[in-house]
Structures are given as structure tokens and as C-alpha cells.
Design a protein around this motif. Structure first.
Motif, PDB file in Angstrom:
ATOM      1  N   THR A 104       0.802  -1.224   0.000  1.00  0.00           N
ATOM      2  CA  THR A 104       0.000   0.000   0.000  1.00  0.00           C
ATOM      3  C   THR A 104       0.834   1.274   0.000  1.00  0.00           C
ATOM      4  O   THR A 104       0.292   2.368   0.161  1.00  0.00           O
ATOM      5  CB  THR A 104      -0.925   0.006   1.229  1.00  0.00           C
ATOM      6  OG1 THR A 104      -0.112  -0.168   2.412  1.00  0.00           O
ATOM      7  CG2 THR A 104      -1.935  -1.113   1.155  1.00  0.00           C
TER       8      THR A 104
ATOM      9  N   TRP B 145      -5.060   5.440 -11.665  1.00  0.00           N
ATOM     10  CA  TRP B 145      -4.343   4.178 -11.509  1.00  0.00           C
ATOM     11  C   TRP B 145      -3.773   4.042 -10.093  1.00  0.00           C
ATOM     12  O   TRP B 145      -3.907   2.987  -9.462  1.00  0.00           O
ATOM     13  CB  TRP B 145      -3.206   4.066 -12.530  1.00  0.00           C
ATOM     14  CG  TRP B 145      -2.286   2.922 -12.223  1.00  0.00           C
ATOM     15  CD1 TRP B 145      -1.085   2.973 -11.590  1.00  0.00           C
ATOM     16  CD2 TRP B 145      -2.542   1.536 -12.463  1.00  0.00           C
ATOM     17  NE1 TRP B 145      -0.554   1.722 -11.439  1.00  0.00           N
ATOM     18  CE2 TRP B 145      -1.438   0.810 -11.967  1.00  0.00           C
ATOM     19  CE3 TRP B 145      -3.604   0.843 -13.055  1.00  0.00           C
ATOM     20  CZ2 TRP B 145      -1.354  -0.573 -12.055  1.00  0.00           C
ATOM     21  CZ3 TRP B 145      -3.517  -0.545 -13.132  1.00  0.00           C
ATOM     22  CH2 TRP B 145      -2.410  -1.230 -12.642  1.00  0.00           C
ATOM     23  N   ALA B 146      -3.119   5.104  -9.594  1.00  0.00           N
ATOM     24  CA  ALA B 146      -2.473   5.036  -8.284  1.00  0.00           C
ATOM     25  C   ALA B 146      -3.486   4.775  -7.170  1.00  0.00           C
ATOM     26  O   ALA B 146      -3.281   3.902  -6.313  1.00  0.00           O
ATOM     27  CB  ALA B 146      -1.706   6.332  -8.011  1.00  0.00           C
TER      28      ALA B 146
ATOM     29  N   GLY C 141      -6.598   3.665  -7.617  1.00  0.00           N
ATOM     30  CA  GLY C 141      -7.278   2.394  -7.887  1.00  0.00           C
ATOM     31  C   GLY C 141      -6.461   1.192  -7.456  1.00  0.00           C
ATOM     32  O   GLY C 141      -6.993   0.237  -6.868  1.00  0.00           O
ATOM     33  N   TYR C 142      -5.141   1.245  -7.725  1.00  0.00           N
ATOM     34  CA  TYR C 142      -4.267   0.135  -7.325  1.00  0.00           C
ATOM     35  C   TYR C 142      -4.282  -0.038  -5.815  1.00  0.00           C
ATOM     36  O   TYR C 142      -4.407  -1.170  -5.302  1.00  0.00           O
ATOM     37  CB  TYR C 142      -2.839   0.394  -7.816  1.00  0.00           C
ATOM     38  CG  TYR C 142      -1.824  -0.520  -7.176  1.00  0.00           C
ATOM     39  CD1 TYR C 142      -1.690  -1.844  -7.576  1.00  0.00           C
ATOM     40  CD2 TYR C 142      -1.013  -0.059  -6.135  1.00  0.00           C
ATOM     41  CE1 TYR C 142      -0.781  -2.691  -6.970  1.00  0.00           C
ATOM     42  CE2 TYR C 142      -0.102  -0.899  -5.517  1.00  0.00           C
ATOM     43  CZ  TYR C 142       0.021  -2.214  -5.937  1.00  0.00           C
ATOM     44  OH  TYR C 142       0.923  -3.047  -5.327  1.00  0.00           O
ATOM     45  N   ASN C 143      -4.150   1.063  -5.073  1.00  0.00           N
ATOM     46  CA  ASN C 143      -4.107   0.964  -3.610  1.00  0.00           C
ATOM     47  C   ASN C 143      -5.431   0.467  -3.037  1.00  0.00           C
ATOM     48  O   ASN C 143      -5.441  -0.343  -2.100  1.00  0.00           O
ATOM     49  CB  ASN C 143      -3.742   2.326  -2.999  1.00  0.00           C
ATOM     50  CG  ASN C 143      -2.246   2.584  -3.021  1.00  0.00           C
ATOM     51  OD1 ASN C 143      -1.488   2.044  -2.241  1.00  0.00           O
ATOM     52  ND2 ASN C 143      -1.807   3.422  -3.959  1.00  0.00           N
TER      53      ASN C 143
ATOM     54  N   PHE D  68      -7.467  -1.450  -4.551  1.00  0.00           N
ATOM     55  CA  PHE D  68      -7.608  -2.853  -4.931  1.00  0.00           C
ATOM     56  C   PHE D  68      -6.708  -3.753  -4.097  1.00  0.00           C
ATOM     57  O   PHE D  68      -7.117  -4.855  -3.678  1.00  0.00           O
ATOM     58  CB  PHE D  68      -7.246  -2.996  -6.414  1.00  0.00           C
ATOM     59  CG  PHE D  68      -7.146  -4.423  -6.884  1.00  0.00           C
ATOM     60  CD1 PHE D  68      -8.285  -5.182  -7.110  1.00  0.00           C
ATOM     61  CD2 PHE D  68      -5.898  -5.017  -7.093  1.00  0.00           C
ATOM     62  CE1 PHE D  68      -8.190  -6.501  -7.532  1.00  0.00           C
ATOM     63  CE2 PHE D  68      -5.801  -6.333  -7.511  1.00  0.00           C
ATOM     64  CZ  PHE D  68      -6.947  -7.080  -7.738  1.00  0.00           C
ATOM     65  N   ILE D  69      -5.478  -3.312  -3.812  1.00  0.00           N
ATOM     66  CA  ILE D  69      -4.495  -4.191  -3.167  1.00  0.00           C
ATOM     67  C   ILE D  69      -4.688  -4.279  -1.660  1.00  0.00           C
ATOM     68  O   ILE D  69      -4.321  -5.293  -1.039  1.00  0.00           O
ATOM     69  CB  ILE D  69      -3.058  -3.711  -3.498  1.00  0.00           C
ATOM     70  CG1 ILE D  69      -2.044  -4.859  -3.328  1.00  0.00           C
ATOM     71  CG2 ILE D  69      -2.646  -2.533  -2.621  1.00  0.00           C
ATOM     72  CD1 ILE D  69      -2.148  -5.935  -4.371  1.00  0.00           C
TER      73      ILE D  69
ATOM     74  N   GLY E 258       4.440  -5.522  -7.033  1.00  0.00           N
ATOM     75  CA  GLY E 258       3.257  -4.762  -7.436  1.00  0.00           C
ATOM     76  C   GLY E 258       3.421  -3.270  -7.205  1.00  0.00           C
ATOM     77  O   GLY E 258       3.043  -2.447  -8.048  1.00  0.00           O
ATOM     78  N   MET E 259       4.004  -2.919  -6.047  1.00  0.00           N
ATOM     79  CA  MET E 259       4.208  -1.508  -5.747  1.00  0.00           C
ATOM     80  C   MET E 259       5.179  -0.862  -6.731  1.00  0.00           C
ATOM     81  O   MET E 259       4.955   0.242  -7.229  1.00  0.00           O
ATOM     82  CB  MET E 259       4.746  -1.355  -4.325  1.00  0.00           C
ATOM     83  CG  MET E 259       4.560   0.029  -3.756  1.00  0.00           C
ATOM     84  SD  MET E 259       6.007   1.058  -3.634  1.00  0.00           S
ATOM     85  CE  MET E 259       7.256   0.122  -2.889  1.00  0.00           C
TER      86      MET E 259
ATOM     87  N   SER F 143       3.523  -0.470 -10.097  1.00  0.00           N
ATOM     88  CA  SER F 143       2.567   0.634 -10.081  1.00  0.00           C
ATOM     89  C   SER F 143       3.268   1.972 -10.317  1.00  0.00           C
ATOM     90  O   SER F 143       2.809   2.810 -11.109  1.00  0.00           O
ATOM     91  CB  SER F 143       1.832   0.658  -8.737  1.00  0.00           C
ATOM     92  OG  SER F 143       0.957   1.752  -8.659  1.00  0.00           O
TER      93      SER F 143
END
Length: 799
Positions: A467, A754-755, A757-759, A761-762, A779-780, A783
């Protein structure tokens, strides 16, 4: 008789050395004599600061430093010397500005920290830090604070700063890259070794072995992981410590806690002989994090390379004209007033004007236009431009930081450091985001410790790493830096903050006529004598009055200047004309209403009038050409949904003629500066308005518009207060700038989407134990790379 030995001269100040070799400094591998401890200390500080080129290219000795002793000199004292500052400090009326290269910036939080620590220091007017280029633009009051004190302030919070110089910066970047590769290589090697033991143990290959063999492999893993934790991961720790001392948490805090926590817990388990170990996870996610940072660092350097290239286009040497002919000399040694020879194919070494010869010059490095520009005697030329046809002689008018290219680079630095409103929101969000991560990680550990204690630790590690908001912090600055590079490439200079946002919001564009829609190269087509005075004398009087003006009309009278005439009590009546006293008589030149003309029979041309106190003397008819791309620009503006108008001070029918040719229906003429401002304010009640003007005489309306644009030359860049300056003659560069701004805004939104959304989601996956620590690190890093790579797409835009 023994000859008298002439005393040595001090290598620094040139004074006689009376102390033999008591004081020396090693310069370019040779011990040089110094006259006193002060000169020795200053010269040593200059060498220690990496400014050896000062002694190589200086044109006169340094000042004597008898008042200084080594103990009183700090590390940065050499930067306070006026002769050293000439290379990198721009002096204004009461302020100084310098671009600093700062070592140790890893993220946007570092930039925030430096800005907030220094902006409250007495004497510092403004500081802007760009985390992408790792540079800061600082403006300060020399009477209140020295440059060395500013550098010490930055050093005190854990960063090393020095004036930005291209060659030194490239050398430092290469050194940092090599150091980073060493950390990365060590982490990769150790990860492979630790993973071999971990896979073997996890696969059960050694289940039949005694416990001491299992412990042996754990101890070996501990040893291999140690250099990864204590050397390779150092940048994360230093960044985290700096942020904590500042009272603000950055993204490296959670990473540092994860690495050190996992390693310490694994060491305890190894020593006690029971519990789980995470050496392979520590090594692997450190490797992936470093790998991501390495690619990110390379991408950021690519994004910021344009300003360095602009520096490199300036010639290092020049052909200086002396009594003995032309001799090659370092360009840094040129002085104002020197005459230099520029041969065909050579680069102009300094700003100046032509005193002999006619040629064409390629000014693409300034304007983005490859078409050569014809230059004759008295025309201005600029450092970095290329002479094409004939040799010319140029009188130097500006050197060093006073040159146009230096001004453009300063403006570029300022533009790339200016943060859009969305970036300021992201800065504040990322701080709270880090605190939220730590709270979520703590709760995750507690819950897993209660129900599934054997997995609590690695799940918490995954939460801390997965995260990390690196991508969030990179979303805006990388895109803005790339867009600023494109602006420089096409000859568009942004002077004020928020230009990228304003460009996308403009729905109405208002043009001045002279010098904007037209080229501004006015010529006197005819002179109509009204009072029967001699025509040559009337032209000379008009030229004398116009000599103090910067308006394009004034340049039309320059060929008629008489050096015997001078004007007294000159006064500029903005939007109307000029008045002054010549040979004891008061004259006025300007519009018909200004000089008192009421019966104008022919209003098809642009005309101005000359009058004395008793009568009108002459009417001058002026002609100007419309810019070649004015019509296409108007079409493009209408195509993207903008209304287009003309607001001109010209009262002639020439305004309608220009409007008809380029397709503008809304025409407003005969307006004073106040009238233009009122018109713009009326338009602003319906939409955001951009105003095109000459940047000097239209100051009120430019200040009142939502966005102000000026067509620029060297004078416009330094004197204009417009938000945007278009170098060269292309109006279409405005529509190009709008397209770049819209694409930049789109990419910033994609990056943020994206940034975030990725956080989002993860986090659930990491909290529920579905993400292993090394997968979280991968993954980080991925990203962050996606965000940087998406921003770099801007550099591929071709306009």
C-alpha cells in the motif's frame, strides 16, 4: 652580484607572496602559492566545492581575502564570492536567483520538506523544489542571507545541495547511478542465494535432516540478507528518518518498518531456534523496490533532460576580435562590449547585436522553428543560435546568467516546479495516506495474531509494502516536467503558476492587432504634409519622440533618427501617444483624437499624426503584414470551441480588413487600455478569457485576463508580465500549447486513477493474506513504473 628574485604572485588574488611557500593550495595537481591564510582558505573552498573551472576561465584575479582565516570558512563559503556566482546566479534589482541540484530527494515528500523548512527562513523570498528533476529554484535577498547559509540550511535537514551546473550534475548523476547499481546488484545476488535455501527448506528436501542443519541454513540466510538490509536498503532509511524529523511521514517509513521489522524478527527466531524466518522476503522485496526505483530514476532523468540540453547548445569558445585579429577564447571569459566573429556554421557564443555583416540564423533552439531568420546590422542575436550563411561580427550585450537562454531555463525551472492544484491535494493526501497505512497494518497484525498467529507477521509486511503510495506522489510532477520540456521544445515559455490548468479552461480568446495578428514590423508607407513643414525634419522629430517607446509603431521611425535631436520631458500617454519637448517646442505624436484631428477623410490605413502646440504638422500612414498562420489559428480555436475577438487601439478600417481576412467576426477597435480591460471583464461574465497582447503596453488588460499571452523576442521574455510567451512568429503555438495542456491533464488524471485504484484494490487482498511480501513489493514497484511510463508518453508528442 646576486640577482634579486622577484616575489611570486598569489595564484588567487595576484598580490605578491611575501611568505615564501607557507601558504599553498593544490589546484589541477599543482601546488599554487597563496599570499595569506585567507586566500589559501578561499581557494581551497573553491576547489573543494568542485569549482576548479573558475580558475581555468577567470578573466581577472580574485579579491584579496586577508580578513578570512580557515576556521571562519564553512564548507559552502566559496559560493558567496561574487566572481564565482557569475556562473550560476542571476542578479535582479534586489534579489538573486539560483538553480540548486539537491542530492537525496527520493519522493514528493522530500520536496515538501525542503520547501516548508526554508520558505520561513529570513531572507528567502521563494523556493520551489521539483522532485522529478531533483532541483530547486531559490530566490533570496543577498543583503539578508548568503547563499552559503541557504546551502547550510538544506544540509541541516539531511540533503546536500550545490548550484546546478550541467557537467558537474551529469558526473554526479553517473556516480549516483553506479552506486545505485551496486546496491541493486548486491540485493539481487543475495536474493538468489537466500531463495535457494528457502526453496529447499520449504520444498521439504531437508525434512529428514537434523534441526542443527535447518538452523545452519537459517544462519547462512541471515548472513546473506545482512548486506541487503544494512547497505542496499539504506536510501529508504535515510528518507524515512528525514521525514520523521520533519514531523511528516513519507512512503519510505512503511517500507523501512517492513524491512527492519522482518529482518529483526527473523534474527530473533534464528537465535532462539524457533519461529518463522523471512530472510527471503526481506531480500526479495528490497530487490524489487530498488529495481523499481532504478527504472524510475532513469525515467525521471529522461523527463528532465531538456533543460540540460538547452545549456549544452551554447558555445564553449568564441572568436574574440582584438587589435591583433581574432583569437579563440573561452565563452565564459567574454565581457559586455566585446566584439566576436561568428563564422558560417558556428554557434553564437553570447547575446549581442550585429555590428558588421548580414546572414541568416537558425533560432530553432529558442523558437522551435527550423526556418532561418535573416539578420542585418543592429539586429539582436542570441547565444546558442547557429549562423548559416555569412560571417558576422557581434557586439556582446549580455553574458552568463543575463543571456536569453539562461532566462528561458530559469522560466522552465519555475514552470516545472509550479504545482497544479491537484498536486497540492495529492501532497496532503499522501501524508494522511501513510498514517492510514500504519494504522491498517497495526490492526491487521493484531487481528491475525489473535486468530492466525503463525501468519500475522508476513501478512503485516505485505500490507506495509503493497500500500506504499509511491505512484500517488509521482502522478503529477513527472507529467508536468515532461510537458514543460515540450513547451521549451516548441518555443512556448510559461512564466506563472497554474498555466497548464488555465489553458484547458479558456473558452474565449481576444487578440490585439498590431504585433499579434500582424507581424508588428510596421513601415511608413507615406507621409502626408499638412502644415507645409519639411518632410525630413518632420520624420526626424517623430523619430525622436518615438525613441523612448517600446511599441511596434516606434520601430517604424528608427531609420529616420537624427542624433542631433534629443527630447526632454518625454511622456507616454498609454493608448494614445507620446509628447515631449524638442528644441524648445512641445510636440505630440499619436492618434487623431490625441493630437486634435477631427476631419479624417481616408480611414482605410493605420495612421498616426504629429502636431505642435499650434497645429497638426503631418499624417503618417503605416502598413503591416498579417502573420502567415493567423487564419489557421483562428480556425483551430473555433474548432476546439473557443470564441475569437479583436480588441485594438487602432481606429482605422485596417482592423476590419485584418478581421475579414482571418475570419474574426467580433471586432472592437479604437479602444484605450481601460476600454480593452472593460471589454475583457464583460466577456469574463460568460467564460474564461485569454488575451493576446504585446506584453508591455497592454499591461492592464493582460493582468485582468484569466490567461495572458505575448508574442515574444528576447525583450519580451525579460520584460513581459504575460503568463505565456510565444517565441518566434507562430500564433499556432498557442493551440499547440492548449493541446499539450489537455493531454497533460488527461495523463495526470490517468495516473491518479491508476495510483488510487491500485491501492484500493491491493489493500483488501493484502489484509486478507492473499499477497506475499515479495509480490507486494513487485506490485508496488510496477505501479510506480506504470505512472512514470505513462507520463513519459508526453515526450513522444510531435507538434
Amino acid at each position: 652580484m646576486t640577482p634579486i628574485m622577484k616575489p611570486l604572485d598569489c595564484f588567487h588574488c595576484g598580490e605578491p607572496v611575501l611568505t615564501d611557500t607557507q601558504f599553498t593550495t593544490c589546484i589541477n595537481d599543482k601546488e599554487q602559492p597563496m599570499c595569506c591564510p585567507g586566500c589559501q582558505a578561499v581557494s581551497k573552498a573553491i576547489i573543494d566545492a568542485g569549482l576548479t573551472n573558475y580558475y581555468k576561465f577567470r578573466t581577472e584575479p580574485g579579491s584579496k581575502q586577508t580578513a578570512l582565516v580557515p576556521e571562519e570558512l564553512c564548507t559552502f563559503s566559496a559560493f558567496d564570492l561574487a566572481e564565482v556566482q557569475e556562473d550560476f546566479v542571476h542578479q535582479d534589482s534586489d534579489t538573486s536567483t539560483v538553480s540548486l541540484s539537491i542530492d537525496g530527494i527520493t519522493c514528493a515528500a522530500c520536496a515538501w520538506l525542503i520547501e516548508h523548512k526554508l520558505k520561513h527562513v529570513t531572507g528567502i523570498v521563494k523556493i520551489q523544489v521539483n522532485s522529478t528533476t531533483e532541483r530547486a529554484l531559490v530566490t533570496w535577498l543577498p543583503e539578508q542571507i548568503k547563499l552559503s547559509a541557504i546551502l547550510n540550511q538544506i544540509s541541516a535537514i539531511g540533503y546536500q545541495a550545490a548550484p546546478y551546473q550541467v557537467d558537474e550534475q551529469e558526473l554526479l548523476s553517473k556516480q549516483n547511478s553506479r552506486k545505485f547499481l551496486l546496491r541493486l546488484g548486491l540485493a539481487g545476488f543475495a536474493t538468489m542465494q537466500v531463495m535457494m535455501f528457502a526453496l529447499a527448506l520449504y520444498a521439504g528436501y531437508f525434512t529428514d535432516l537434523e534441526v542443527e542443519f535447518r538452523d545452519y541454513f537459517r544462519w547462512v540466510s541471515l548472513i546473506f540478507a545482512a548486506p541487503v538490509v544494512f547497505y542496499s536498503a539504506q536510501p529508504f532509511y535515510f528518507s524515512a528518518i528525514r521525514s520523521m524529523f520533519s514531523g511528516r511521514l513519507n512512503m519510505d517509513v512503511s517500507v523501512s518498518i517492513a524491512i527492519l521489522g522482518a529482518y529483526i524478527a527473523s534474527c530473533i527466531a534464528t537465535i532462539n531456534g524457533n519461529g518463522e524466518v523471512y530472510f527471503e522476503s526481506v531480500s526479495m522485496f528490497t530487490f524489487f523496490l530498488l529495481l523499481g526505483r532504478y527504472f524510475e530514476q532513469n525515467a525521471r532523468q529522461k523527463a528532465s533532460v531538456s533543460s540540460s540540453n538547452l545549456h549544452k547548445l551554447v558555445a564553449l569558445t568564441a572568436h574574440l576580435i582584438t587589435d591583433n585579429g581574432a583569437k579563440e577564447t573561452p565563452a565564459k571569459g567574454l565581457k559586455v562590449g566585446d566584439i566576436i566573429l561568428v563564422k558560417p556554421g558556428e554557434v553564437v557564443a553570447a547575446d549581442g547585436h550585429i555590428v558588421d555583416g548580414t546572414s541568416s540564423l537558425n533560432e530553432a533552439m529558442l523558437t522551435g522553428e527550423q526556418m532561418p531568420v535573416c539578420k542585418t546590422i543592429s539586429c539582436d542575436v542570441y547565444a546558442g543560435t547557429i549562423n548559416i550563411e555569412q560571417p558576422i561580427r557581434v557586439e556582446v550585450t549580455a553574458v552568463g546568467q543575463e543571456q536569453l537562454v539562461a532566462e528561458i531555463i530559469r522560466l522552465q525551472e519555475s514552470a516545472s516546479n509550479n504545482k497544479p492544484r491537484v498536486a497540492l491535494y495529492v501532497d496532503s493526501i499522501s501524508n494522511y495516506f501513510t498514517w492510514t497505512i500504519l494504522v491498517v497494518a497495526a490492526l491487521t497484525y493484531v487481528v491475525w495474531k489473535i486468530y492466525w498467529p503463525e501468519d500475522a507477521f508476513w501478512v503485516t509486511l505485505s500490507v506495509l509494502v503493497a500500500t506504499c503510495p509511491c505512484a500517488l506522489a509521482l502522478a503529477t510532477p513527472t507529467a508536468v516536467t515532461c510537458a514543460t520540456g515540450i513547451f521549451t521544445r516548441i518555443g512556448v515559455i510559461a512564466r506563472t503558476p497554474g498555466v497548464f490548468e488555465k489553458l484547458t479552461q479558456i473558452r474565449h480568446v481576444v487578440f490585439d492587432k498590431t504585433g499579434t495578428l500582424t507581424c508588428g514590423n510596421l513601415k511608413i508607407e507615406s507621409t502626408k504634409m499638412i502644415a507645409g513643414t519639411d518632410e525630413a525634419q518632420v520624420l526626424a522629430i517623430a523619430a525622436c519622440l518615438e525613441a523612448s517607446s517600446l511599441h511596434p509603431i516606434a520601430r517604424a521611425f528608427e531609420p529616420y533618427r537624427d542624433p542631433k535631436l534629443s527630447v526632454e520631458k518625454s511622456q507616454n500617454h498609454i493608448g494614445q501617444g507620446l509628447s515631449g519637448e524638442i528644441l524648445g517646442q512641445v510636440y505630440r505624436i499619436g492618434s487623431a483624437t490625441f493630437v486634435g484631428v477631427t476631419d479624417i477623410t481616408d480611414n482605410t490605413e493605420q495612421a498616426i499624426f504629429l502636431a505642435n502646440e499650434s497645429q497638426v504638422l503631418a499624417q503618417f500612414s503605416l502598413v503591416d503584414t498579417i502573420r502567415s498562420d493567423a487564419g489557421d489559428t483562428v480556425k483551430q480555436l473555433k474548432k476546439i470551441g473557443c470564441l475569437v475577438s479583436i480588441a485594438s487601439g487602432d481606429t482605422s478600417n485596417h482592423v476590419e480588413e485584418v478581421a475579414n481576412k482571418i475570419g474574426i467576426e467580433d471586432v472592437n477597435k479604437g479602444l484605450s487600455p481601460e476600454g480593452k480591460l472593460q471589454l475583457v471583464r464583460r466577456y469574463q461574465t460568460q467564460s474564461n478569457v485569454a488575451m493576446f497582447g504585446d506584453g508591455i503596453n497592454d499591461a492592464p488588460v493582460l493582468a485582468g485576463a484569466n490567461l495572458s499571452i505575448a508574442m515574444g523576442s528576447g525583450a519580451a521574455v525579460t520584460k513581459s508580465s504575460a503568463d505565456l510567451i510565444l517565441l518566434g512568429d507562430k500564433l499556432s503555438r498557442y493551440t499547440d500549447a492548449v493541446n499539450v495542456a489537455k493531454l497533460t491533464e488527461k495523463i495526470i488524471k490517468q495516473n491518479l486513477f491508476w495510483a488510487l485504484g491500485y491501492n484500493l484494490f491491493i489493500i483488501p487482498l493484502a489484509v486478507t493474506g492473499h499477497v506475499l511480501p515479495y509480490v507486494a513489493a513487485l506490485g508496488m514497484s510496477a505501479s510506480s513504473l506504470i505512472v512514470v511510463g505513462n507520463s513519459l508518453r508526453l515526450l513522444k508528442v510531435r507538434l
